[in-house]
Design a protein around this motif. Structure first.
Motif, PDB file in Angstrom:
ATOM      1  N   LEU A 114       0.929  -1.590  -0.022  1.00  0.00           N
ATOM      2  CA  LEU A 114      -0.015  -0.060   0.802  1.00  0.00           C
ATOM      3  C   LEU A 114       0.888   1.473   0.387  1.00  0.00           C
ATOM      4  N   ARG A 115       1.779   1.782   1.082  1.00  0.00           N
ATOM      5  CA  ARG A 115       3.072   2.150   0.258  1.00  0.00           C
ATOM      6  C   ARG A 115       3.258   2.243  -0.600  1.00  0.00           C
ATOM      7  N   VAL A 116       3.667   1.437  -1.696  1.00  0.00           N
ATOM      8  CA  VAL A 116       4.306   2.298  -2.960  1.00  0.00           C
ATOM      9  C   VAL A 116       3.251   1.864  -3.841  1.00  0.00           C
ATOM     10  N   LEU A 117       2.079   1.774  -3.736  1.00  0.00           N
ATOM     11  CA  LEU A 117       0.905   2.153  -4.874  1.00  0.00           C
ATOM     12  C   LEU A 117       1.057   3.574  -4.372  1.00  0.00           C
ATOM     13  N   SER A 118       0.877   4.080  -2.817  1.00  0.00           N
ATOM     14  CA  SER A 118       0.321   5.901  -2.987  1.00  0.00           C
ATOM     15  C   SER A 118       1.344   6.139  -2.738  1.00  0.00           C
ATOM     16  N   LEU A 119       2.553   6.162  -3.047  1.00  0.00           N
ATOM     17  CA  LEU A 119       4.004   7.139  -4.010  1.00  0.00           C
ATOM     18  C   LEU A 119       3.427   7.041  -5.072  1.00  0.00           C
ATOM     19  N   VAL A 120       2.824   6.719  -5.359  1.00  0.00           N
ATOM     20  CA  VAL A 120       2.491   6.715  -7.629  1.00  0.00           C
ATOM     21  C   VAL A 120       0.605   6.785  -6.886  1.00  0.00           C
ATOM     22  N   ASP A 121      -0.095   6.891  -6.517  1.00  0.00           N
ATOM     23  CA  ASP A 121      -1.087   7.335  -6.620  1.00  0.00           C
ATOM     24  C   ASP A 121      -2.100   6.442  -6.691  1.00  0.00           C
ATOM     25  N   LEU A 122      -2.163   5.425  -6.597  1.00  0.00           N
ATOM     26  CA  LEU A 122      -2.915   3.970  -6.913  1.00  0.00           C
ATOM     27  C   LEU A 122      -3.333   3.137  -5.952  1.00  0.00           C
ATOM     28  N   VAL A 123      -4.096   3.883  -4.650  1.00  0.00           N
ATOM     29  CA  VAL A 123      -3.769   2.853  -3.548  1.00  0.00           C
ATOM     30  C   VAL A 123      -5.463   2.806  -4.352  1.00  0.00           C
ATOM     31  N   ASP A 124      -6.330   3.140  -5.490  1.00  0.00           N
ATOM     32  CA  ASP A 124      -7.505   2.969  -4.863  1.00  0.00           C
ATOM     33  C   ASP A 124      -8.240   1.742  -5.950  1.00  0.00           C
ATOM     34  N   ILE A 125      -6.693   1.194  -6.226  1.00  0.00           N
ATOM     35  CA  ILE A 125      -6.736   0.105  -7.631  1.00  0.00           C
ATOM     36  C   ILE A 125      -5.984  -1.544  -7.166  1.00  0.00           C
TER      37      ILE A 125
END
Length: 309
Positions: A114-125
């Protein structure tokens, strides 16, 4: 901190020499660009740095270790140009799996995904599967994968290839944001993009390191790059050439000009800056006199001009 050292590095494929006697030392800091024509050896160099290939000759050291050393786990990461995701697993589960492979327990791995997804602004997917993602989103997930564990060095091969302008901008912004703690080495044909991101530029051609330049080198301080919106090009060349301190002025493409100024070798930096400021004021006065409209006035030369002039 020295990140990469290559000494006498060569790689042969049969009788073909993909890399020939590469010697370089790269230090931590601003992003580093790797450029060159197709077949120049860029992908081979990345593959050697990652440990996917073994050199035919020479040595490689990453953070003082051999490319395949277990000590580099979590410290060096790469994004191949054609990296793909498993279509049958959710994004979160795939990223968590890669985190587990770095030694994290299940809880930490899920948090890291989730941390690295937040870096690329894609936590919602996070709970979606790759087939449901656009090309740009898939590329950003692949970049997130390369950021697992906060590596010291990240190798990116064509990270924005095929991306729309909005997604390409997000990738550039991410690289800029993380650059204080992570050094990126970026292979790309997009010189304009590399110029915005990188300082040091390595130019490979026919397997040899033909140039290594800095975009902020003092040698470029005696150049100005000018882009006009409206002007009489021939008249501009004539009038600028008459200005005191101009050695040469040339046009490389429509409405784009490079002005070479006399060097201020015997002057202190502050005085040199004043002289350049005064010249720029004369230049703007010239534009005003002829009712010419300029679009950009940049100190130094573009990356394209620096490499190929």
């Amino acid at each position: 901190m020295i990140l990469v050292q290559c000494q006498g590095l060569s790689k042969n494929y049969g009788s073909k020499k993909a890399l020939n006697n590469i010697n370089l030392t790269l230090e931590a800091g601003a992003p580093i660009a790797l450029v060159g024509p197709n077949g120049a050896g860029k992908t081979t160099l990345f593959s050697l740095l990652c440990g996917y290939l073994s050199p035919s000759e020479g040595r490689i050291s990453l953070l003082g270790e051999a490319p395949n050393s277990p000590k580099l786990l979590g410290k060096v990461a790469a994004l191949p140009q054609d990296a793909t995701l498993d279509p049958n697993l959710t994004i979160a589960s795939q990223l968590a799996l890669f985190a587990r492979l770095q030694g994290m327990n299940a809880k930490l791995a899920a948090e890291e995904a989730l941390r690295v997804l937040s870096l690329v602004d894609l936590v919602d997917i996070a709970q979606q599967k790759p087939p449901s993602l656009s090309h740009g989103m898939g590329k950003r997930v692949a970049i997130a994968q390369a950021l697992i564990g906060s590596p010291t060095l990240v190798l990116l091969d064509e990270p924005t290839a095929g991306l729309d302008p909005a997604n390409a901008k997000k990738v550039r912004e991410l690289v800029k944001t993380l650059s204080p703690t992570t050094t990126f080495m970026i292979s790309s044909h997009n010189l304009d993009e590399l110029e915005k991101l990188c300082d040091q530029v390595l130019y490979l051609d026919k397997g040899e390191l033909s140039q290594s330049v800095s975009m902020h080198a003092n040698t470029d301080s005696d150049y100005l790059t000018l882009t006009m919106q409206h002007c009489d090009s021939e008249k501009l060349l004539q009038e600028v050439a008459k200005l005191n301190g101009v050695i040469n002025v040339s046009t490389k493409q429509s409405n784009s000009f490079v002005i070479q100024l006399a060097p201020n070798e015997d002057k202190i930096a502050e005085q040199s800056a004043i002289d350049h400021y005064q010249f720029e004021m004369k230049l703007l006065s010239l534009f005003n006199h002829h009712h010419w409209q300029y679009k950009m006035l940049m100190k130094g030369r573009t990356l394209e001009e620096t490499l190929f002039s």
